[in-house]
Design a protein around this motif. Structure first.
Motif, PDB file in Angstrom:
ATOM      1  N   PRO A 129       0.800  -1.224   0.000  1.00  0.00           N
ATOM      2  CA  PRO A 129       0.000   0.000   0.000  1.00  0.00           C
ATOM      3  C   PRO A 129       0.829   1.269   0.000  1.00  0.00           C
ATOM      4  O   PRO A 129       0.302   2.354  -0.161  1.00  0.00           O
ATOM      5  N   SER A 130       2.152   1.162   0.217  1.00  0.00           N
ATOM      6  CA  SER A 130       2.945   2.354   0.493  1.00  0.00           C
ATOM      7  C   SER A 130       3.408   3.071  -0.760  1.00  0.00           C
ATOM      8  O   SER A 130       3.870   4.204  -0.695  1.00  0.00           O
ATOM      9  N   ILE A 141      -0.792  -8.338   4.410  1.00  0.00           N
ATOM     10  CA  ILE A 141      -2.225  -8.640   4.348  1.00  0.00           C
ATOM     11  C   ILE A 141      -3.051  -7.379   4.600  1.00  0.00           C
ATOM     12  O   ILE A 141      -4.064  -7.130   3.931  1.00  0.00           O
ATOM     13  N   ALA A 142      -2.614  -6.562   5.570  1.00  0.00           N
ATOM     14  CA  ALA A 142      -3.356  -5.331   5.853  1.00  0.00           C
ATOM     15  C   ALA A 142      -3.439  -4.450   4.617  1.00  0.00           C
ATOM     16  O   ALA A 142      -4.478  -3.843   4.334  1.00  0.00           O
ATOM     17  N   GLY A 143      -2.357  -4.381   3.854  1.00  0.00           N
ATOM     18  CA  GLY A 143      -2.339  -3.520   2.681  1.00  0.00           C
ATOM     19  C   GLY A 143      -2.968  -4.128   1.447  1.00  0.00           C
ATOM     20  O   GLY A 143      -3.448  -3.410   0.573  1.00  0.00           O
ATOM     21  N   LEU A 144      -2.970  -5.458   1.361  1.00  0.00           N
ATOM     22  CA  LEU A 144      -3.468  -6.132   0.164  1.00  0.00           C
ATOM     23  C   LEU A 144      -4.898  -6.635   0.311  1.00  0.00           C
ATOM     24  O   LEU A 144      -5.484  -7.137  -0.655  1.00  0.00           O
ATOM     25  N   TRP A 145      -5.456  -6.514   1.487  1.00  0.00           N
ATOM     26  CA  TRP A 145      -6.796  -7.029   1.786  1.00  0.00           C
ATOM     27  C   TRP A 145      -7.836  -6.573   0.768  1.00  0.00           C
ATOM     28  O   TRP A 145      -8.587  -7.389   0.229  1.00  0.00           O
ATOM     29  N   LEU A 146      -7.895  -5.299   0.467  1.00  0.00           N
ATOM     30  CA  LEU A 146      -8.859  -4.806  -0.510  1.00  0.00           C
ATOM     31  C   LEU A 146      -8.341  -4.901  -1.946  1.00  0.00           C
ATOM     32  O   LEU A 146      -9.056  -5.398  -2.823  1.00  0.00           O
ATOM     33  N   PRO A 147      -7.118  -4.433  -2.252  1.00  0.00           N
ATOM     34  CA  PRO A 147      -6.674  -4.460  -3.646  1.00  0.00           C
ATOM     35  C   PRO A 147      -6.673  -5.851  -4.277  1.00  0.00           C
ATOM     36  O   PRO A 147      -7.076  -6.011  -5.429  1.00  0.00           O
ATOM     37  N   MET A 148      -6.202  -6.874  -3.551  1.00  0.00           N
ATOM     38  CA  MET A 148      -6.146  -8.203  -4.160  1.00  0.00           C
ATOM     39  C   MET A 148      -7.545  -8.797  -4.341  1.00  0.00           C
ATOM     40  O   MET A 148      -7.802  -9.527  -5.301  1.00  0.00           O
ATOM     41  N   ARG A 149      -8.454  -8.487  -3.448  1.00  0.00           N
ATOM     42  CA  ARG A 149      -9.836  -8.939  -3.649  1.00  0.00           C
ATOM     43  C   ARG A 149     -10.436  -8.242  -4.869  1.00  0.00           C
ATOM     44  O   ARG A 149     -11.189  -8.850  -5.648  1.00  0.00           O
ATOM     45  N   GLN A 150     -10.087  -6.975  -5.046  1.00  0.00           N
ATOM     46  CA  GLN A 150     -10.563  -6.253  -6.229  1.00  0.00           C
ATOM     47  C   GLN A 150     -10.014  -6.877  -7.506  1.00  0.00           C
ATOM     48  O   GLN A 150     -10.727  -6.985  -8.518  1.00  0.00           O
ATOM     49  N   VAL A 151      -8.752  -7.304  -7.484  1.00  0.00           N
ATOM     50  CA  VAL A 151      -8.169  -7.965  -8.650  1.00  0.00           C
ATOM     51  C   VAL A 151      -9.012  -9.187  -9.031  1.00  0.00           C
ATOM     52  O   VAL A 151      -9.361  -9.391 -10.199  1.00  0.00           O
ATOM     53  N   GLY A 152      -9.328  -9.996  -8.042  1.00  0.00           N
ATOM     54  CA  GLY A 152     -10.136 -11.180  -8.322  1.00  0.00           C
ATOM     55  C   GLY A 152     -11.536 -10.843  -8.766  1.00  0.00           C
ATOM     56  O   GLY A 152     -12.068 -11.447  -9.715  1.00  0.00           O
ATOM     57  N   PHE A 215       1.193   1.976   5.765  1.00  0.00           N
ATOM     58  CA  PHE A 215       1.085   1.127   6.946  1.00  0.00           C
ATOM     59  C   PHE A 215       2.376   1.065   7.743  1.00  0.00           C
ATOM     60  O   PHE A 215       2.373   0.632   8.885  1.00  0.00           O
ATOM     61  N   LEU A 216       3.497   1.435   7.142  1.00  0.00           N
ATOM     62  CA  LEU A 216       4.743   1.351   7.881  1.00  0.00           C
ATOM     63  C   LEU A 216       4.685   2.267   9.084  1.00  0.00           C
ATOM     64  O   LEU A 216       4.557   3.478   8.956  1.00  0.00           O
ATOM     65  N   PHE A 217       4.798   1.684  10.254  1.00  0.00           N
ATOM     66  CA  PHE A 217       4.941   2.384  11.524  1.00  0.00           C
ATOM     67  C   PHE A 217       3.671   3.044  12.042  1.00  0.00           C
ATOM     68  O   PHE A 217       3.724   3.653  13.089  1.00  0.00           O
ATOM     69  N   ASP A 218       2.536   2.955  11.353  1.00  0.00           N
ATOM     70  CA  ASP A 218       1.401   3.703  11.879  1.00  0.00           C
ATOM     71  C   ASP A 218       0.510   2.871  12.788  1.00  0.00           C
ATOM     72  O   ASP A 218      -0.298   3.408  13.523  1.00  0.00           O
ATOM     73  N   GLY A 219       0.674   1.547  12.765  1.00  0.00           N
ATOM     74  CA  GLY A 219      -0.071   0.702  13.679  1.00  0.00           C
ATOM     75  C   GLY A 219      -1.572   0.697  13.452  1.00  0.00           C
ATOM     76  O   GLY A 219      -2.324   0.248  14.300  1.00  0.00           O
ATOM     77  N   ASN A 220      -2.031   1.199  12.316  1.00  0.00           N
ATOM     78  CA  ASN A 220      -3.467   1.289  12.072  1.00  0.00           C
ATOM     79  C   ASN A 220      -3.927   0.197  11.118  1.00  0.00           C
ATOM     80  O   ASN A 220      -3.178  -0.244  10.254  1.00  0.00           O
ATOM     81  N   THR A 221      -5.162  -0.212  11.252  1.00  0.00           N
ATOM     82  CA  THR A 221      -5.732  -1.165  10.322  1.00  0.00           C
ATOM     83  C   THR A 221      -6.382  -0.411   9.170  1.00  0.00           C
ATOM     84  O   THR A 221      -6.751   0.749   9.307  1.00  0.00           O
ATOM     85  N   PRO A 222      -6.503  -1.053   8.012  1.00  0.00           N
ATOM     86  CA  PRO A 222      -7.054  -0.355   6.851  1.00  0.00           C
ATOM     87  C   PRO A 222      -8.550  -0.148   6.988  1.00  0.00           C
ATOM     88  O   PRO A 222      -9.209  -0.799   7.795  1.00  0.00           O
ATOM     89  N   PRO A 223      -9.109   0.756   6.195  1.00  0.00           N
ATOM     90  CA  PRO A 223     -10.552   0.965   6.221  1.00  0.00           C
ATOM     91  C   PRO A 223     -11.263  -0.226   5.592  1.00  0.00           C
ATOM     92  O   PRO A 223     -10.673  -0.981   4.839  1.00  0.00           O
ATOM     93  N   THR A 224     -12.508  -0.384   5.889  1.00  0.00           N
ATOM     94  CA  THR A 224     -13.245  -1.515   5.354  1.00  0.00           C
ATOM     95  C   THR A 224     -14.096  -1.142   4.144  1.00  0.00           C
ATOM     96  O   THR A 224     -14.559  -2.011   3.428  1.00  0.00           O
TER      97      THR A 224
END
Length: 765
Positions: A129-130, A141-152, A215-224
């Motif tokens: 995601p960076s 996984i946190a960064g690819l959760w939405l983009p990779m599902r969109q690919v599929g 996501f590097l160093f921010d400790g936050n989860t991605p939006p849903t």
């Protein structure tokens, strides 16, 4: 070529960012990336940019007859076989299988049928995601959760549209399952492979892609939320996500297939090994290679600024040649530096106030009125990565092209560095990425690549550089030495009324990515773990003093600063609990009224461990709970301590809430591996410096946990339904305080410095 210093001096200021660079999540344009990029023998300076183009719209459609490439991540053949181009490097965390599950879920195929390939260097396409192709910070996984599902999902929508057009039916009347499109009303079906020619003529749907989050160093989860025209599945309909499927590459690994960089074999390839100055900052003064050149198979001795390499027909000849060299070093300015000097400097730095990270309420007033108060200093040592696969890189330099074969966490940066060192353009550099036999942050660095290129430039054929274990242990970029001062107090009811924490240690980001340090001048990694305390703290102050050890290079080590900060946080919480006369679990629950996820993992692991049941003499049970890389973990360790002071960790239990677990089996494996990895610094390994040199050299004096030392481990995965968060480094961060708290429970001796020495725990009675 000018090579800037490996480390910033203490007086150096990080480059100032423009107003536009400060917007959003510290995003930086590609122009700034190129401007800020620098190179050193131990690493590089990089910036991060956020791509705006949807990756699936950047690849041209394949002409009929060729495999369909509906996007940069998939190729579908007429035979229905699917190749998945994995955007993240796999270093044992199973990320290729997990990301394949994300795509396969929305594409309605079996991920076991995927063939996996490593993505080539291409930041705009694969830098999710960076904006940079970087595997680390538990962000995959946190960064690819939405983009990779969109690919599929987008690929599936194109296949359905092609079938609907051919059958002249409404796409809404079609369904997909296991790589086949079905029209139940018309009793028709079409395998994906049979639709590729039709899809190749289509334009992919335009997608409104969610912004790429840093996501590097921010400790936050991605939006849903998802903002595009292709609907993703409701989690209740998942068939692949949430399943513990085997790793796709498992069969190849069992067969011993050549997957890793060290396995590379090329026609005419030579092999090199190297010896660098034993003193940090030293340089090569002279070398007598007469004996080395007489060894059969030795081809050449290559002199570098601070090292010398022997190149031969095979590794054994190169190693024998290296041992035969007579080398004189200019030891430079750090020849007298030792651990005691470094600790003394850190202790002195800890007396001065640092850059303020948090300052809430009135901690000074709270501490002054505390019924019980703790003042303490915590220390953690330098640590080496000690990856199982020795550091290596194969390079073939030609006048107009450079080819690199390696295992790297940063393929796009590898390409740019190779271009700089060779004087070529990035597009003239081909990077073949391989599986990584351990990364832990070590393979973010470019030092081995730079050496390999400088050596290979002397030959017209490929050269593989392989470091010996001694070279690796003594020339790593080490986890920083930390020296932290804390004060905290509780009132008569056991409520925390004041908390101060001064972090003192090296700033890795200041060397690796100074553009990420903006006006506040605070290393965002250094503060990770203290910005997101799960506890209710009303009077809290945290500040950071960046203090560089003279000459010693530091880098990212599994867990990074969140590991060190979690040790301090959970040790101090345990100290406060006992000072207040409270049970450690109940004390933590008392301060978790706002964070329900943290409280849930605490309660679950305490229940599973049988918390509160008496332990025999010489045994103890310790607990730790924290938020690490966006995930919540509760951990209990049970230890036994002999009269001689020897500690054995008998059992570790962990409850983890990482949101939706894509592959629960992988989650458990990562926690188990992280625990084992993190146990070594508690008892065995530490890097110590004497006369500017690392004293350790191999696994006899830099020991790792053996199978016989490994405790029973139980992991309990809690599905909170939240978006996925990081997991790869969490177990390592949590196990240290859980174990040291257990040692206190067994012995009554509080440990504020690791590794633990048996003499500190030895009983005289």
């Amino acid at each position: 070529m000018t090579i800037p210093p490996n480390k910033p001096t203490e007086t150096q200021s990080p480059p100032k960012a423009t107003a536009s660079e400060k917007e959003g999540s510290k995003e930086v344009s590609r122009r700034v990336f190129l401007q800020m990029f620098g190179l050193s023998a131990a690493g590089l300076v990089l910036a991060v940019h956020f791509g705006e183009l949807p990756a699936w719209a950047e690849e041209p459609a394949a002409p009929p007859g060729l495999p369909l490439t509906p996007n940069a991540y998939l190729r579908i053949g007429r035979d229905g076989k699917i190749t998945f181009i994995a955007p993240r490097a796999d270093m044992g965390q199973g990320i290729h299988t997990s990301t394949a599950q994300l795509v396969a879920e929305e594409l309605d195929v079996d991920p076991a049928d995927f063939k996996i390939e490593h993505a080539p260097p291409n930041d705009p396409v694969y830098g999710i995601p960076s904006g940079v192709q970087l595997t680390g910070a538990s962000s995959s996984i946190a960064g690819l959760w939405l983009p990779m599902r969109q690919v599929g999902a987008i690929t599936r929508s194109m296949l359905v549209a092609a079938a609907a057009k051919e059958w002249k039916v409404n796409p809404a009347t079609l369904r997909t399952e296991k790589g086949v499109v079905y029209h139940d009303a018309g009793k028709r079906q079409a395998a994906y492979g049979g639709l590729v020619d039709a899809v190749a003529k289509m334009d992919p749907p335009k997608a409104d892609v969610p912004p790429r989050y840093f996501f590097l160093f921010d400790g936050n989860t991605p939006p849903t939320e998802v903002r595009h025209g292709v609907k993703l599945k409701d989690p209740k309909d998942f068939k692949v996500i949430g399943k513990s499927i085997p790793r796709i590459e498992a069969t190849e690994k069992v067969k011993g297939a050549p997957l890793y960089g060290i396995d590379v074999r090329l026609p005419g390839m030579l092999v090199a090994t190297v010896k660098a100055s034993p003193v940090f900052g030293g340089k090569l003064k002279s070398v007598n290679d007469a004996k080395a050149m007489k060894i059969k198979g030795v081809q050449k001795v290559v002199k570098l600024e601070n090292a010398v390499a022997v190149v031969a027909d095979h590794f054994w000849a190169a190693k024998q040649g290296l041992q035969a060299l007579e080398i004189t070093w200019d030891e430079g300015p750090h020849a007298n530096v030792s651990n005691a000097d470094i600790v003394r400097d850190l202790a002195k730095a800890a007396e001065s106030e640092g850059l303020v990270i948090r300052n809430e309420g009135d901690p000074a007033k709270g501490l002054k009125g505390a019924a019980k108060r703790i003042d303490a200093t915590y220390e953690l040592p330098f640590l080496a990565h000690a990856t199982m696969e020795p550091m290596n890189c194969t390079v073939h330099v030609r006048p107009d092209h450079c080819e690199v074969w390696t295992g790297t966490q940063t393929p796009s940066i590898t390409q740019i560095v190779a271009a700089q060192v060779t004087g070529l353009k990035p597009e003239q550099v081909t990077v073949h990425n391989h599986w990584l036999g351990g990364g832990f942050g070590r393979r973010l660095e470019m030092d081995v690549l730079v050496q390999a290129i400088l050596i290979a430039k002397n030959f017209d054929r490929p050269v593989k550089l392989v470091w010996t274990r001694e070279e690796d242990i003594q020339h790593d970029l080490y986890r920083p030495y930390y020296y932290d001062k804390v004060s905290a107090g509780v009132d008569k009811n056991g409520k925390i009324v004041g908390w101060t924490h001064r972090l003192v240690g090296s700033s890795v980001v200041a060397r690796y990515a100074p553009v990420l340090i903006l006006e506040d001048k605070i290393d965002p990694d250094a503060m990770d773990g203290v910005r997101q305390y799960p506890y209710d703290l009303q009077n809290v102050k945290v500040d950071y003093v960046a203090k560089e050890p003279p000459g010693v290079p530091t880098g990212f080590w599994r867990g990074v600063s969140v590991g060190h900060n979690t040790f301090v946080q959970e040790s101090l919480m345990d100290e406060l609990a006992h000072a207040a006369g409270k049970d450690p679990v109940e004390f933590r629950k008392q301060h978790l009224s706002k964070d329900k996820r943290a409280k849930a993992v605490l309660e679950r692991v305490a229940k599973e461990a049988g918390w509160g049941k008496p332990m025999p003499a010489g045994k103890g049970r310790g607990i730790a709970v924290s938020r690490v890389w966006g995930s919540y973990l509760g951990m209990v360790a049970e230890v036994s301590v002999s009269k001689a002071g020897d500690v054995r960790v008998e059992r570790v239990l962990c409850a983890v809430d990482c949101g939706i677990a894509i592959n629960p089996g992988h989650v458990k494996s990562q926690i188990e591996g992280g625990i084992i990895f993190g146990l070594a610094p508690v008892f065995l390994d530490a890097i110590t410096i004497k006369n500017g040199r690392v004293e350790q050299s191999n696994f006899h004096d830099y020991r790792l946990i053996r199978m016989s030392d490994t405790p029973d481990i139980e992991v309990f995965v809690i599905d909170s339904g939240e978006a996925p968060s990081g997991i790869g480094e969490t177990g390592t961060a949590m196990v240290v305080p859980a174990v040291t708290n257990a040692i206190f429970a067994a012995t009554g001796k509080r440990l504020r410095k690791i590794p633990v020495k048996p003499e500190e725990l030895r009983r005289t009675v």
